[in-house]
Design an enzyme around this catalytic site. Structure first.
Site: not given
Length: 489
Positions: A255, A284
């Site tokens: 994250e 991502e």
């Protein structure tokens, strides 16, 4: 004031309201009392209605018709605003409002169904979410493929057919590597418990080691870790497990990759269309390269081993090499977010195929659990024994995020390309990582990817940074080299 200036002033307000709407979602996942769910659903719907009205304001169309791009930044801003305007104009306001309300309610239903291991209690709500997303795809798709219309929200200009082709290229070498690795003896694994306070303390240290600015962010707990926000307010969540601290540590690093992307975008783009990540695939790529190529490298895990011993004392792993193998242990498992690098993309492929079938009408919601279980058994060789390990494990479908899943693997492919270029440019990277110093790598990523935000298209930013057109080759080469070394293949 020119038409472009007027448009951008209006857009800043729209972007600010969008951030407020996002904060409602963050609060629902972290702080909101459970009993507030019905009211929160109304709040989500109200914000969706306000945003839809702003984005379809005829004045926006008039400004777009008159605005002129005087530089690359203006050109990119106009591209994004025009695309969003065209898409939103095709989206009925009542559908946008109903989607926001329904997905807010569906999240709570999913969470309870998952806790109760009760798929049946979730299916009616999933059916409603799916129906609304199909309506959206029909409205905004302009006659094209329904799945592509949804995918475009997350990975602009990508198509389901392109993604399927990439997966077809990935699968053979991944399956062969998985079989070869699982045929070998597995490394040692952790076999004791780790207190939550210690996990969260080290998690905070890891976040800072990877460059997360906590003055403009915070770390909280959530069932499903996520990152939220952009610019000056970027928040992340993590989770803990008493017998698996890696879940906490690598969820945090993952994250942080997302968060640092948002924090490191050029501040001139704040509250403009360029002020966020350009696509979920590029997003991502940042979270995965932080988590895997950097965070699970032999050099960095050597440093982390010392940090864990300082925090927890002797935890049963003999040395740094054994710890590296432990961190990268390949083993059978049900959960995508906990999957090792070798098997992770196989989990994504399963979801991609199922959700494409759902959107196309080739698979019914009533048959989804059986289809999931059959496919999982075929792909992984063992059976799903409970829904929370199967069809109920991910939050995405409850939130209507059809088209999101393939961007996880696309991000892995992008990360493979970026990592190859990064290693060429920073030849002494491992010396830094062995000291817990990620700055050379994170600086390279900031300068070559993150600072641009939405200035370039997804494929363009990856191609420019990695000096090659994106392909699955570098990722597969990296995986075979890494796991071949760990397992003596």
């Amino acid at each position: 004031m020119s038409a472009y200036d007027d448009l951008m002033a209006y857009e800043r307000q729209t972007q600010a309201l969008s951030q407020v709407a996002g904060r409602l979602g963050w609060d629902q996942e972290t702080m909101m009392p459970e009993g507030a769910t019905p009211q929160r659903a109304e709040e989500h719907a109200a914000m969706a209605s306000v945003l839809h009205a702003r984005r379809t304001n005829p004045q926006v169309g008039e400004w777009l018709a008159k605005a002129e791009a005087t530089d690359d930044v203006a050109k990119a801003n106009l591209y994004h605003i025009q695309k969003d305007y065209d898409r939103t104009m095709r989206m009925p306001s009542d559908l946008a409002e109903e989607l926001a309300k329904t997905t807010s309610l569906a999240h709570l239903v999913w969470a309870q169904a998952r806790a109760d291991e009760d798929v049946a209690s979730f299916l009616p709500m999933l059916e409603k979410v799916l129906k609304l997303r199909r309506e959206e795809a029909a409205a905004v798709g302009d006659g094209g493929d329904a799945y592509d219309a949804l995918l475009d929200s997350y990975e602009p200009e990508a198509t389901g057919a392109q993604i399927a082709g990439m997966f077809d290229a990935l699968r053979p070498r991944l399956v062969a590597l998985r079989a070869a690795v699982l045929d070998k003896s597995a490394p040692a694994q952790l076999n004791q418990t780790f207190d939550e306070a210690g996990q969260l303390a080290l998690s905070q240290k890891l976040a800072q080691a990877f460059g997360y600015n906590t003055e403009n962010g915070r770390i909280d707990k959530a069932v499903h870790p996520f990152s939220s926000g952009s610019g000056l307010d970027v928040r992340i969540t993590t989770r803990t497990s008493a017998d698996d601290p890696f879940n906490c540590f690598y969820s945090t690093i993952h994250e942080v990759g997302h968060a640092c992307y948002e924090q490191n975008i050029n501040s001139d783009h704040l509250l403009t269309p360029l002020g966020g990540g350009v696509s979920m695939g590029v997003h991502e790529s940042q979270s995965r390269i932080y988590e895997n190529q950097l965070g699970r490298s032999r050099a960095f895990t050597g440093w982390l081993y010392g940090q864990m011993r300082d925090q927890f004392g002797d935890f049963g792993i003999s040395d740094e090499d054994a710890f590296y193998a432990c961190v990268n242990r390949v083993s059978d498992g049900f959960i995508r977010t906990e999957a090792d690098e070798v098997q992770y993309n196989l989990h994504v492929m399963l979801r991609f195929d199922l959700e494409r079938a759902l959107i196309a009408g080739d698979l019914t919601v009533a048959d989804l659990e059986a289809a999931w279980n059959d496919r999982f058994l075929s792909d992984f060789g063992f059976a799903v024994e409970k829904p929370s390990n199967g069809v109920l494990q991910d939050v995405h479908w409850s939130e209507g995020l059809f088209g999101y899943f393939p961007t996880y693997s696309l991000g892995n492919v992008y990360a493979g390309c970026l990592h190859a270029a990064l290693r060429e440019d920073i030849v002494d990277l491992d010396d830094h990582l062995a000291r817990g110093n990620t700055e050379p790598a994170t600086t390279w990523l900031r300068e070559n990817v993150q600072q641009y935000g939405g200035l370039m298209k997804p494929v363009e930013v990856i191609a420019q940074a990695s000096r090659q057109e994106p392909s699955e080759g570098p990722l597969l080469d990296y995986l075979e080299t890494k796991f071949g070394g760990i397992y003596g293949l």
